[in-house]
Design a protein around this motif. Sequence first.
Motif, PDB file in Angstrom:
ATOM      1  N   ASP A 202      55.021   7.708  -2.496  1.00 36.07           N
ATOM      2  CA  ASP A 202      55.665   7.142  -3.813  1.00 36.07           C
ATOM      3  C   ASP A 202      55.556   8.523  -4.561  1.00 36.07           C
ATOM      4  N   LEU A 203      54.093   8.027  -4.601  1.00 36.29           N
ATOM      5  CA  LEU A 203      53.385   9.333  -5.237  1.00 36.29           C
ATOM      6  C   LEU A 203      53.775  10.491  -5.124  1.00 36.29           C
ATOM      7  N   VAL A 204      52.920  11.148  -3.887  1.00 34.55           N
ATOM      8  CA  VAL A 204      53.041  12.300  -3.439  1.00 34.55           C
ATOM      9  C   VAL A 204      53.495  12.884  -1.811  1.00 34.55           C
TER      10      VAL A 204
ATOM     11  N   LYS B  82      55.398  17.648 -13.839  1.00 33.05           N
ATOM     12  CA  LYS B  82      56.170  17.019 -14.800  1.00 33.05           C
ATOM     13  C   LYS B  82      55.845  15.091 -14.654  1.00 33.05           C
ATOM     14  N   ASP B  83      56.263  15.024 -13.028  1.00 32.22           N
ATOM     15  CA  ASP B  83      56.400  13.194 -12.699  1.00 32.22           C
ATOM     16  C   ASP B  83      54.760  13.454 -12.160  1.00 32.22           C
TER      17      ASP B  83
ATOM     18  N   ASP C 177      52.460  10.477 -13.257  1.00 34.13           N
ATOM     19  CA  ASP C 177      51.887   9.063 -12.789  1.00 34.13           C
ATOM     20  C   ASP C 177      50.358   9.331 -12.697  1.00 34.13           C
ATOM     21  N   GLY C 178      49.942  10.323 -13.402  1.00 32.98           N
ATOM     22  CA  GLY C 178      48.418  10.745 -13.797  1.00 32.98           C
ATOM     23  C   GLY C 178      47.572  11.430 -12.609  1.00 32.98           C
TER      24      GLY C 178
ATOM     25  N   ARG D 238      41.621  11.142 -10.764  1.00 37.59           N
ATOM     26  CA  ARG D 238      42.442  10.515  -9.814  1.00 37.59           C
ATOM     27  C   ARG D 238      43.609  11.636  -8.736  1.00 37.59           C
ATOM     28  N   GLY D 239      43.610  12.729  -9.195  1.00 37.27           N
ATOM     29  CA  GLY D 239      44.186  13.776  -9.092  1.00 37.27           C
ATOM     30  C   GLY D 239      42.831  14.795  -7.854  1.00 37.27           C
ATOM     31  N   ARG D 240      41.733  14.486  -8.040  1.00 37.01           N
ATOM     32  CA  ARG D 240      40.799  15.175  -7.591  1.00 37.01           C
ATOM     33  C   ARG D 240      39.921  14.003  -6.264  1.00 37.01           C
TER      34      ARG D 240
END
Length: 210
Positions: A18-20, A59-60, A64-65, A86-88
Amino acid sequence: MSPRRSYDQFCSAARALDLVGDRWTLLIVRELLAGPRRYTDLHADLPGVSTDVLASRLKDMERDGLTTRRRLPPPAAAYVYELTGRGRELLPVLQSLGAWGAPALAERRPTDAVRAHWFALPLLRCLAGEGEGIVQVRLDEGEFHLRIGEGEGPVYGDGSSVEEPDARLALDAETCTALDQGSLTLRQAIQDGRIEVSGEGRLAKALRDN
């Protein structure tokens, strides 16, 4: 912003997708693992993405942090995007995905774009456990540097490091691909002269003695 699409499944893999799972999202993460990037830099290193899609994905990802956006102080006065903690955390995900996809790199197609720093994550995986420090890498396609075992922050950067590297490696894309696919080990590549190691730092000496 339009609501994020969801698989609506109570499953961690589905939630992750859903996120990536959207096209380009993980490749944006790949670029931002090098540290803060301007929109124009991201667009230049993601050949094939439209400006609308890139803006939408950023933007998404911010919502989503996974990323944040901040304005650089003068004289730059430009906005940059960077990964959150969180992205790392997607680094090992990308490395595993790259290892899984490496066998598909049979040969470079005429339509394939290439950037030198796209070999950074496979080399980072190969160099894991070899020590700590900055490794400057030179290919025919360009240069980039890696940060080995140095904790949080950017794991690689395009071009030359502003700090003195602990080791310098010179090799070609074919060798990088063989390392990525597992058909060649780091030790074999160095012993066979396919990787030239220079420098007097502890890491360079360890690699030469590999």
